[in-house]
Design a protein around this motif. Structure first.
Motif, PDB file in Angstrom:
ATOM      1  N   ILE A   1      -6.223   4.267  -2.273  1.00  0.00           N
ATOM      2  CA  ILE A   1      -4.824   4.618  -2.054  1.00  0.00           C
ATOM      3  C   ILE A   1      -4.207   5.257  -3.298  1.00  0.00           C
ATOM      4  CG2 ILE A   1      -2.521   3.668  -1.625  1.00  0.00           C
ATOM      5  CD1 ILE A   1      -3.868   1.572   0.163  1.00  0.00           C
ATOM      6  N   ALA A   2      -4.470   4.667  -4.460  1.00  0.00           N
ATOM      7  CA  ALA A   2      -3.928   5.213  -5.705  1.00  0.00           C
ATOM      8  C   ALA A   2      -4.519   6.588  -6.000  1.00  0.00           C
ATOM      9  CB  ALA A   2      -4.203   4.266  -6.865  1.00  0.00           C
ATOM     10  N   PHE A   3      -5.800   6.753  -5.720  1.00  0.00           N
ATOM     11  CA  PHE A   3      -6.455   8.042  -5.954  1.00  0.00           C
ATOM     12  C   PHE A   3      -5.852   9.119  -5.062  1.00  0.00           C
ATOM     13  CE2 PHE A   3     -10.087  11.013  -5.244  1.00  0.00           C
ATOM     14  CZ  PHE A   3     -10.181  11.484  -6.541  1.00  0.00           C
TER      15      PHE A   3
ATOM     16  N   GLY B   1       0.160   5.480 -14.184  1.00  0.00           N
ATOM     17  CA  GLY B   1       0.950   4.622 -13.315  1.00  0.00           C
ATOM     18  C   GLY B   1       0.809   3.139 -13.539  1.00  0.00           C
ATOM     19  N   ALA B   2       0.137   2.712 -14.631  1.00  0.00           N
ATOM     20  CA  ALA B   2      -0.115   1.280 -14.836  1.00  0.00           C
ATOM     21  C   ALA B   2       1.160   0.458 -14.840  1.00  0.00           C
ATOM     22  CB  ALA B   2      -0.884   1.064 -16.136  1.00  0.00           C
ATOM     23  N   SER B   3       2.206   0.953 -15.499  1.00  0.00           N
ATOM     24  CA  SER B   3       3.456   0.188 -15.540  1.00  0.00           C
ATOM     25  C   SER B   3       4.021   0.018 -14.134  1.00  0.00           C
ATOM     26  CB  SER B   3       4.483   0.864 -16.450  1.00  0.00           C
ATOM     27  OG  SER B   3       4.703   2.212 -16.062  1.00  0.00           O
ATOM     28  N   GLY B   4       3.877   1.026 -13.302  1.00  0.00           N
ATOM     29  CA  GLY B   4       4.323   0.929 -11.917  1.00  0.00           C
ATOM     30  C   GLY B   4       3.467  -0.020 -11.102  1.00  0.00           C
ATOM     31  N   TYR B   5       2.140   0.024 -11.293  1.00  0.00           N
ATOM     32  CA  TYR B   5       1.245  -0.897 -10.586  1.00  0.00           C
ATOM     33  C   TYR B   5       1.529  -2.338 -10.999  1.00  0.00           C
ATOM     34  CZ  TYR B   5      -1.283   3.557 -10.340  1.00  0.00           C
ATOM     35  OH  TYR B   5      -1.622   4.871 -10.185  1.00  0.00           O
ATOM     36  N   LEU B   6       1.747  -2.538 -12.288  1.00  0.00           N
ATOM     37  CA  LEU B   6       2.059  -3.882 -12.780  1.00  0.00           C
ATOM     38  C   LEU B   6       3.368  -4.386 -12.180  1.00  0.00           C
ATOM     39  CD1 LEU B   6       1.049  -3.475 -16.540  1.00  0.00           C
ATOM     40  CD2 LEU B   6      -0.096  -4.906 -14.842  1.00  0.00           C
ATOM     41  N   ALA B   7       4.355  -3.489 -12.086  1.00  0.00           N
ATOM     42  CA  ALA B   7       5.639  -3.876 -11.497  1.00  0.00           C
ATOM     43  C   ALA B   7       5.455  -4.309 -10.045  1.00  0.00           C
ATOM     44  CB  ALA B   7       6.619  -2.708 -11.582  1.00  0.00           C
ATOM     45  N   LEU B   8       4.677  -3.552  -9.294  1.00  0.00           N
ATOM     46  CA  LEU B   8       4.420  -3.910  -7.895  1.00  0.00           C
ATOM     47  C   LEU B   8       3.709  -5.244  -7.786  1.00  0.00           C
ATOM     48  CD1 LEU B   8       3.261  -0.583  -6.176  1.00  0.00           C
ATOM     49  CD2 LEU B   8       5.448  -1.756  -5.956  1.00  0.00           C
ATOM     50  N   MET B   9       2.728  -5.460  -8.642  1.00  0.00           N
ATOM     51  CA  MET B   9       1.974  -6.715  -8.591  1.00  0.00           C
ATOM     52  C   MET B   9       2.851  -7.901  -8.965  1.00  0.00           C
ATOM     53  SD  MET B   9      -1.908  -5.737  -9.811  1.00  0.00           S
ATOM     54  CE  MET B   9      -1.554  -4.455 -11.029  1.00  0.00           C
ATOM     55  N   VAL B  10       3.806  -7.667  -9.866  1.00  0.00           N
ATOM     56  CA  VAL B  10       4.774  -8.722 -10.198  1.00  0.00           C
ATOM     57  C   VAL B  10       5.597  -9.077  -8.966  1.00  0.00           C
ATOM     58  CG1 VAL B  10       6.907  -9.198 -11.472  1.00  0.00           C
ATOM     59  CG2 VAL B  10       4.950  -8.220 -12.659  1.00  0.00           C
ATOM     60  N   LEU B  11       6.123  -8.066  -8.296  1.00  0.00           N
ATOM     61  CA  LEU B  11       6.982  -8.280  -7.141  1.00  0.00           C
ATOM     62  C   LEU B  11       6.240  -8.905  -5.970  1.00  0.00           C
ATOM     63  CD1 LEU B  11       9.037  -4.949  -7.229  1.00  0.00           C
ATOM     64  CD2 LEU B  11       9.792  -7.221  -7.941  1.00  0.00           C
TER      65      LEU B  11
ATOM     66  N   TYR C   1       0.825  -1.214   0.000  1.00  0.00           N
ATOM     67  CA  TYR C   1       0.000   0.000   0.000  1.00  0.00           C
ATOM     68  C   TYR C   1       0.861   1.267   0.000  1.00  0.00           C
ATOM     69  CZ  TYR C   1      -3.946  -3.057   1.120  1.00  0.00           C
ATOM     70  OH  TYR C   1      -4.908  -4.033   1.093  1.00  0.00           O
ATOM     71  N   ILE C   2       1.952   1.246   0.757  1.00  0.00           N
ATOM     72  CA  ILE C   2       2.864   2.396   0.787  1.00  0.00           C
ATOM     73  C   ILE C   2       3.480   2.613  -0.588  1.00  0.00           C
ATOM     74  CG2 ILE C   2       5.050   3.275   1.710  1.00  0.00           C
ATOM     75  CD1 ILE C   2       4.351   1.837   4.349  1.00  0.00           C
ATOM     76  N   LEU C   3       3.949   1.533  -1.193  1.00  0.00           N
ATOM     77  CA  LEU C   3       4.550   1.634  -2.521  1.00  0.00           C
ATOM     78  C   LEU C   3       3.523   2.037  -3.568  1.00  0.00           C
ATOM     79  CD1 LEU C   3       6.880  -1.505  -2.475  1.00  0.00           C
ATOM     80  CD2 LEU C   3       7.566   0.899  -2.328  1.00  0.00           C
ATOM     81  N   LEU C   4       2.297   1.559  -3.412  1.00  0.00           N
ATOM     82  CA  LEU C   4       1.229   1.926  -4.349  1.00  0.00           C
ATOM     83  C   LEU C   4       0.970   3.426  -4.302  1.00  0.00           C
ATOM     84  CD1 LEU C   4      -1.034   1.053  -6.313  1.00  0.00           C
ATOM     85  CD2 LEU C   4      -2.499   0.685  -4.311  1.00  0.00           C
ATOM     86  N   PHE C   5       0.934   3.991  -3.108  1.00  0.00           N
ATOM     87  CA  PHE C   5       0.748   5.436  -2.953  1.00  0.00           C
ATOM     88  C   PHE C   5       1.884   6.207  -3.627  1.00  0.00           C
ATOM     89  CE2 PHE C   5       1.438   9.465  -0.867  1.00  0.00           C
ATOM     90  CZ  PHE C   5       0.155  10.004  -0.775  1.00  0.00           C
TER      91      PHE C   5
ATOM     92  N   LYS D   1       9.903  19.123  -6.875  1.00  0.00           N
ATOM     93  CA  LYS D   1      11.045  18.284  -7.223  1.00  0.00           C
ATOM     94  C   LYS D   1      10.999  16.976  -6.425  1.00  0.00           C
ATOM     95  CE  LYS D   1      12.810  21.414  -9.938  1.00  0.00           C
ATOM     96  NZ  LYS D   1      12.836  21.223 -11.402  1.00  0.00           N
ATOM     97  N   GLN D   2      11.008  15.843  -7.130  1.00  0.00           N
ATOM     98  CA  GLN D   2      11.014  14.557  -6.454  1.00  0.00           C
ATOM     99  C   GLN D   2      11.935  13.595  -7.198  1.00  0.00           C
ATOM    100  OE1 GLN D   2       9.255  15.008  -9.281  1.00  0.00           O
ATOM    101  NE2 GLN D   2       7.255  15.337  -8.399  1.00  0.00           N
ATOM    102  N   SER D   3      13.122  14.113  -7.628  1.00  0.00           N
ATOM    103  CA  SER D   3      14.038  13.321  -8.450  1.00  0.00           C
ATOM    104  C   SER D   3      14.542  12.085  -7.710  1.00  0.00           C
ATOM    105  CB  SER D   3      15.216  14.174  -8.901  1.00  0.00           C
ATOM    106  OG  SER D   3      15.897  14.722  -7.792  1.00  0.00           O
ATOM    107  N   TRP D   4      14.801  12.187  -6.417  1.00  0.00           N
ATOM    108  CA  TRP D   4      15.321  11.036  -5.682  1.00  0.00           C
ATOM    109  C   TRP D   4      14.285   9.930  -5.583  1.00  0.00           C
ATOM    110  CZ3 TRP D   4      13.312   9.499  -0.845  1.00  0.00           C
ATOM    111  CH2 TRP D   4      12.417  10.402  -0.269  1.00  0.00           C
ATOM    112  N   LEU D   5      13.000  10.302  -5.457  1.00  0.00           N
ATOM    113  CA  LEU D   5      11.936   9.305  -5.427  1.00  0.00           C
ATOM    114  C   LEU D   5      11.792   8.622  -6.787  1.00  0.00           C
ATOM    115  CD1 LEU D   5       9.138  11.066  -3.338  1.00  0.00           C
ATOM    116  CD2 LEU D   5      10.491   9.084  -2.678  1.00  0.00           C
ATOM    117  N   LYS D   6      11.985   9.385  -7.859  1.00  0.00           N
ATOM    118  CA  LYS D   6      11.908   8.815  -9.202  1.00  0.00           C
ATOM    119  C   LYS D   6      13.024   7.800  -9.412  1.00  0.00           C
ATOM    120  CE  LYS D   6       9.689  12.808 -11.368  1.00  0.00           C
ATOM    121  NZ  LYS D   6       9.819  13.897 -12.353  1.00  0.00           N
TER     122      LYS D   6
END
Length: 249
Positions: free
Chosen positions: A208-210, A29-39, A12-16, A225-230
């Motif tokens: 959570i995603a919303f 964010g679909a590619s990110g959601y898919l990556a999380l679901m894979v992991l 949930y934290i990563l999803l947010f 600026k959120q370069s480190w998070l990216k």
């Protein structure tokens, strides 16, 4: 997914965070959601519709924020959307073998990695006139891949817009956001023809995603600026891509 509470909390934290970062640059964010679901071991037949459903809420939120900032250009958007929407429906109606699906997704995850590492600060000082026929062709290809894999396609479209110098960063974000929304809707419609399987926690995912999308779109419009998070997100995507491409799990 593992039923341990700690695993759900981390997910949930990563999803947010994923929704926040993608919305900040005009993506669903679909590619990110898919990556999380894979992991986290979510079944492939659940991943595709779940990612598209989350896309709808986050991309629309992002689009509204960038549209209010007067960054949206209909003349650039329409050719892409006209070609992509029907192709996304076709792609969504196709059932892909699980092994092939994972390999295609693993390759496509390399695109958001490049987006976050190399295109975050890439801006266009002077834009060029877009090519309508090329836009139609690009839109058709992206739309088909979007429906087939369960992404909105913005992560593919945005680097193209910037490299072609058809839009600047903010215009790219605005156009990509609506592009993702219409493709996700069309892709889901295509999947309905074959049947859709959602996770039992879908409502929690959406909330959570919303929330993450709202925060990301707001700060993205303010040039937060959120370069480190990216960079962290890019590493997560790398792990997911590696798992899809080089492991049997």
């Amino acid at each position: 997914m593992n039923n341990m509470p700690e695993s759900f909390l981390l997910f949930y934290i990563l999803l947010f965070l994923v929704a926040f970062l993608y919305a900040a640059v005009g993506h669903g964010g679909a590619s990110g959601y898919l990556a999380l679901m894979v992991l986290f071991g979510v079944a492939p037949e659940v991943m595709k519709p779940t990612a598209l459903m989350l896309n709808l809420f986050v991309s629309l939120t992002s689009f509204i924020q960038f549209y209010r900032g007067k960054h949206f250009l209909w003349k650039i958007f329409l050719p892409f959307a006209i070609a992509s929407v029907p192709m996304s429906f076709i792609g969504g109606s196709i059932i892909v073998d699980g092994f092939i699906y994972k390999k295609i997704l693993g390759i496509l995850l390399l695109l958001p990695i490049a987006r976050f590492l190399f295109f975050s600060n890439f801006d266009v000082s002077e834009t060029r006139k877009s090519n309508r026929w090329l836009s139609l062709l690009i839109g058709a290809v992206i739309g088909f891949l979007s429906g087939l894999i369960g992404i909105g396609g913005g992560i593919i479209l945005s680097p193209i817009l910037l490299l072609m110098k058809w839009t600047n960063q903010k215009q790219t974000a605005a156009i990509s956001a609506l592009f993702i929304f219409v493709n996700s809707l069309s892709g889901l419609a295509g999947q309905l023809t074959k049947g859709i399987h959602f996770t039992a926690n879908m409502y929690t995912y959406v909330v959570i995603a919303f929330a993450g999308g709202l925060c990301g779109a707001y700060f993205g419009a303010l040039r937060f600026k959120q370069s480190w998070l990216k960079n962290i997100l890019a590493v997560v995507l790398m792990f997911a891509s590696y798992k899809l491409l080089f492991t049997k799990a």
